[in-house]
Structure formats: structure tokens, C-alpha cells
Scaffold this motif. Structure first.
Motif, PDB file in Angstrom:
ATOM      1  N   ASN A  46     -17.121  91.571  90.650  1.00 44.17           N
ATOM      2  CA  ASN A  46     -17.116  90.107  89.823  1.00 44.17           C
ATOM      3  C   ASN A  46     -16.132  90.090  88.692  1.00 44.17           C
ATOM      4  O   ASN A  46     -15.821  89.154  87.998  1.00 44.17           O
ATOM      5  CB  ASN A  46     -18.561  89.928  89.159  1.00 44.17           C
ATOM      6  CG  ASN A  46     -19.524  89.990  90.210  1.00 44.17           C
ATOM      7  OD1 ASN A  46     -19.216  88.970  91.346  1.00 44.17           O
ATOM      8  ND2 ASN A  46     -20.737  90.140  90.313  1.00 44.17           N
ATOM      9  N   GLU A  47     -15.284  91.301  88.289  1.00 44.14           N
ATOM     10  CA  GLU A  47     -14.145  91.364  87.484  1.00 44.14           C
ATOM     11  C   GLU A  47     -13.378  92.517  88.015  1.00 44.14           C
ATOM     12  O   GLU A  47     -13.698  93.453  88.845  1.00 44.14           O
ATOM     13  CB  GLU A  47     -14.991  91.516  86.140  1.00 44.14           C
ATOM     14  CG  GLU A  47     -15.598  92.729  85.955  1.00 44.14           C
ATOM     15  CD  GLU A  47     -16.207  92.716  84.526  1.00 44.14           C
ATOM     16  OE1 GLU A  47     -16.392  91.728  83.695  1.00 44.14           O
ATOM     17  OE2 GLU A  47     -16.275  93.878  84.015  1.00 44.14           O
ATOM     18  N   VAL A  48     -12.202  92.362  87.257  1.00 46.15           N
ATOM     19  CA  VAL A  48     -11.150  93.538  87.627  1.00 46.15           C
ATOM     20  C   VAL A  48     -10.547  93.653  86.237  1.00 46.15           C
ATOM     21  O   VAL A  48     -10.119  92.796  85.475  1.00 46.15           O
ATOM     22  CB  VAL A  48     -10.339  93.120  88.819  1.00 46.15           C
ATOM     23  CG1 VAL A  48      -9.382  91.607  88.406  1.00 46.15           C
ATOM     24  CG2 VAL A  48      -9.123  94.028  89.124  1.00 46.15           C
ATOM     25  N   GLU A  49     -10.280  94.947  86.064  1.00 44.72           N
ATOM     26  CA  GLU A  49      -9.123  95.292  84.846  1.00 44.72           C
ATOM     27  C   GLU A  49      -7.874  95.670  85.455  1.00 44.72           C
ATOM     28  O   GLU A  49      -7.845  96.753  86.199  1.00 44.72           O
ATOM     29  CB  GLU A  49      -9.995  96.409  84.121  1.00 44.72           C
ATOM     30  CG  GLU A  49      -9.080  96.834  82.890  1.00 44.72           C
ATOM     31  CD  GLU A  49      -9.791  98.128  82.124  1.00 44.72           C
ATOM     32  OE1 GLU A  49      -8.935  98.673  81.633  1.00 44.72           O
ATOM     33  OE2 GLU A  49     -10.938  98.197  82.215  1.00 44.72           O
ATOM     34  N   LEU A  50      -6.983  94.897  84.936  1.00 44.91           N
ATOM     35  CA  LEU A  50      -5.391  95.322  85.291  1.00 44.91           C
ATOM     36  C   LEU A  50      -4.851  96.032  84.093  1.00 44.91           C
ATOM     37  O   LEU A  50      -5.104  95.637  83.091  1.00 44.91           O
ATOM     38  CB  LEU A  50      -4.879  93.986  85.677  1.00 44.91           C
ATOM     39  CG  LEU A  50      -5.112  93.057  86.434  1.00 44.91           C
ATOM     40  CD1 LEU A  50      -4.403  91.737  86.277  1.00 44.91           C
ATOM     41  CD2 LEU A  50      -5.121  93.698  87.986  1.00 44.91           C
ATOM     42  N   SER A  51      -4.217  97.070  84.212  1.00 45.12           N
ATOM     43  CA  SER A  51      -3.787  97.821  83.384  1.00 45.12           C
ATOM     44  C   SER A  51      -2.314  98.341  83.744  1.00 45.12           C
ATOM     45  O   SER A  51      -1.840  98.553  84.837  1.00 45.12           O
ATOM     46  CB  SER A  51      -4.687  99.151  83.482  1.00 45.12           C
ATOM     47  OG  SER A  51      -3.925 100.217  82.573  1.00 45.12           O
ATOM     48  N   VAL A  60       1.826  92.824  85.417  1.00 44.11           N
ATOM     49  CA  VAL A  60       0.564  92.703  84.938  1.00 44.11           C
ATOM     50  C   VAL A  60       0.315  91.269  84.649  1.00 44.11           C
ATOM     51  O   VAL A  60      -0.818  90.609  85.011  1.00 44.11           O
ATOM     52  CB  VAL A  60      -0.227  93.810  84.205  1.00 44.11           C
ATOM     53  CG1 VAL A  60      -1.313  93.069  83.662  1.00 44.11           C
ATOM     54  CG2 VAL A  60      -0.331  94.901  84.755  1.00 44.11           C
ATOM     55  N   VAL A  61       1.063  90.733  83.781  1.00 42.93           N
ATOM     56  CA  VAL A  61       0.815  89.409  83.111  1.00 42.93           C
ATOM     57  C   VAL A  61       1.022  88.400  84.279  1.00 42.93           C
ATOM     58  O   VAL A  61       0.194  87.553  84.187  1.00 42.93           O
ATOM     59  CB  VAL A  61       1.724  89.049  82.086  1.00 42.93           C
ATOM     60  CG1 VAL A  61       1.805  87.798  81.495  1.00 42.93           C
ATOM     61  CG2 VAL A  61       1.355  90.092  80.716  1.00 42.93           C
ATOM     62  N   THR A  62       2.128  88.663  85.260  1.00 45.08           N
ATOM     63  CA  THR A  62       2.295  87.687  86.098  1.00 45.08           C
ATOM     64  C   THR A  62       0.972  87.929  87.141  1.00 45.08           C
ATOM     65  O   THR A  62       0.698  86.694  87.610  1.00 45.08           O
ATOM     66  CB  THR A  62       3.602  88.315  86.788  1.00 45.08           C
ATOM     67  OG1 THR A  62       4.813  88.247  85.936  1.00 45.08           O
ATOM     68  CG2 THR A  62       4.016  87.333  88.057  1.00 45.08           C
ATOM     69  N   LYS A  77     -10.864  89.568  78.377  1.00 40.66           N
ATOM     70  CA  LYS A  77     -10.516  90.394  77.358  1.00 40.66           C
ATOM     71  C   LYS A  77      -9.004  90.957  77.394  1.00 40.66           C
ATOM     72  O   LYS A  77      -8.622  91.221  78.741  1.00 40.66           O
ATOM     73  CB  LYS A  77     -11.256  91.472  77.148  1.00 40.66           C
ATOM     74  CG  LYS A  77     -11.014  92.474  75.917  1.00 40.66           C
ATOM     75  CD  LYS A  77     -12.491  93.625  75.874  1.00 40.66           C
ATOM     76  CE  LYS A  77     -11.904  94.791  75.719  1.00 40.66           C
ATOM     77  NZ  LYS A  77     -12.882  95.818  75.756  1.00 40.66           N
ATOM     78  N   ILE A  78      -7.915  91.003  76.484  1.00 40.90           N
ATOM     79  CA  ILE A  78      -6.795  91.633  76.501  1.00 40.90           C
ATOM     80  C   ILE A  78      -6.938  92.595  75.560  1.00 40.90           C
ATOM     81  O   ILE A  78      -6.979  92.225  74.366  1.00 40.90           O
ATOM     82  CB  ILE A  78      -5.880  90.356  76.294  1.00 40.90           C
ATOM     83  CG1 ILE A  78      -5.888  89.454  77.336  1.00 40.90           C
ATOM     84  CG2 ILE A  78      -4.515  91.013  76.304  1.00 40.90           C
ATOM     85  CD1 ILE A  78      -5.083  88.407  77.401  1.00 40.90           C
ATOM     86  N   THR A  79      -6.397  93.896  75.698  1.00 39.91           N
ATOM     87  CA  THR A  79      -6.203  94.899  74.933  1.00 39.91           C
ATOM     88  C   THR A  79      -4.723  95.266  74.851  1.00 39.91           C
ATOM     89  O   THR A  79      -4.302  95.803  76.038  1.00 39.91           O
ATOM     90  CB  THR A  79      -7.228  96.058  75.289  1.00 39.91           C
ATOM     91  OG1 THR A  79      -8.536  95.504  75.311  1.00 39.91           O
ATOM     92  CG2 THR A  79      -7.197  97.077  74.035  1.00 39.91           C
ATOM     93  N   LEU A 102      -8.900  92.248  81.211  1.00 39.95           N
ATOM     94  CA  LEU A 102     -10.118  92.130  81.956  1.00 39.95           C
ATOM     95  C   LEU A 102     -10.066  90.565  82.662  1.00 39.95           C
ATOM     96  O   LEU A 102     -10.138  89.710  81.545  1.00 39.95           O
ATOM     97  CB  LEU A 102     -10.880  92.549  81.295  1.00 39.95           C
ATOM     98  CG  LEU A 102     -12.544  92.533  81.858  1.00 39.95           C
ATOM     99  CD1 LEU A 102     -12.606  93.476  83.047  1.00 39.95           C
ATOM    100  CD2 LEU A 102     -13.601  92.876  80.815  1.00 39.95           C
ATOM    101  N   LEU A 103     -10.232  90.559  83.882  1.00 31.99           N
ATOM    102  CA  LEU A 103     -10.336  89.237  84.517  1.00 31.99           C
ATOM    103  C   LEU A 103     -11.703  88.969  85.087  1.00 31.99           C
ATOM    104  O   LEU A 103     -12.000  90.041  85.977  1.00 31.99           O
ATOM    105  CB  LEU A 103      -9.393  88.990  85.497  1.00 31.99           C
ATOM    106  CG  LEU A 103      -7.963  88.797  84.981  1.00 31.99           C
ATOM    107  CD1 LEU A 103      -6.912  88.769  86.234  1.00 31.99           C
ATOM    108  CD2 LEU A 103      -7.757  87.891  83.906  1.00 31.99           C
ATOM    109  N   GLY A 104     -12.399  87.889  84.973  1.00 35.50           N
ATOM    110  CA  GLY A 104     -13.753  87.800  85.645  1.00 35.50           C
ATOM    111  C   GLY A 104     -13.566  86.578  86.446  1.00 35.50           C
ATOM    112  O   GLY A 104     -12.303  85.833  86.656  1.00 35.50           O
TER     113      GLY A 104
END
Length: 129
Positions: A46-51, A60-62, A77-79, A102-104
Motif C-alpha cells: 500500500n505504500e513505497v519508500e524511495l531512497s 527518485v524525484v522523477t 512524507k519527504i525527508t 514515502l508514497l501511498g
């Protein structure tokens, strides 16, 4: 599809709590490998964290923007931070920029994915027929 499945199996998982994290490199895999992998992770978790670190941040932004613009993901969330690392050549400490996004899933993620799969089946049928 097999390449994506193979990629999912080969990704180094950082820890059990980060099963949905993708560490992006801008040299190892093509952009859409990561886009498709992120879709798969969102289906499963249900969500993914791109690092990413350093120069891979733009990648990652693209990836995040492609998923958002296609109506598949929302930002949760963006850290940003800096990480101390040793330089390869001389072993001197250097600081690298780091981003985690973090994308949902969007509400209509599953519908869009089903429509996309249906389109592929039609195209595959036309190619074979």
C-alpha cells in the motif's frame, strides 16, 4: 514482467521494517525499472519508500513525479538529510545528500493498474494475432 519479478527478488532489503524501501541508483537500472518496481511494492504494501543519495536524488524525484502524475501515488512524507561516507579514492570522509520519499496508493490505484494490465493484454493479443 519477469525482469521486474527478478528485480524484486534481488533487491537488498535493509530490514524487515523496510520491506517497501527501494534504494535508487542512477547508474544500475533504467528509470522505468524503478517506476514498475514501485508500482509492485505499492500493490503489495500500500505504500513505497524511495531512497537515494547524491546524484540519484533527481532520479527518485522523477520516479515520484511519474507515479503522482499518472494518478497512482500521493506523497505522504519527504525527508532530507546528509550522510557521512568515505570517499572511494582516498578514504576521506565526505557528506552526501540523502532523500527519502514515502508514497501511498491513491484511491483509484487498483482501477488504474487493472486498466493498464487490460491494455497490455489487448496490445499483446494484437501483436500475436
Amino acid at each position: 514482467m519477469e525482469e521486474i519479478t527478478q528485480g524484486v527478488n534481488n533487491i537488498n532489503l535493509v530490514a524487515d521494517s523496510h520491506k517497501n524501501r527501494i534504494q535508487v541508483s542512477n547508474t544500475k537500472k533504467p528509470l522505468f525499472f524503478y517506476v514498475n518496481l514501485a508500482k509492485r511494492y505499492m500493490q503489495q504494501h500500500n505504500e513505497v519508500e524511495l531512497s537515494a543519495l547524491g546524484m540519484a536524488i533527481a532520479t527518485v524525484v522523477t520516479i515520484a513525479e511519474i507515479l503522482k502524475n499518472n494518478g497512482l501515488a500521493v506523497e505522504k512524507k519527504i525527508t532530507t538529510s546528509t550522510v557521512d561516507m568515505k570517499e572511494d579514492s582516498r578514504g576521506r570522509p565526505v557528506q552526501k545528500a540523502k532523500i527519502e520519499i514515502l508514497l501511498g496508493k491513491t484511491e483509484n490505484f487498483d482501477e488504474l493498474m487493472a486498466a493498464s494490465a487490460e491494455e497490455r493484454e489487448i496490445v499483446d493479443g494484437e501483436v500475436q494475432g
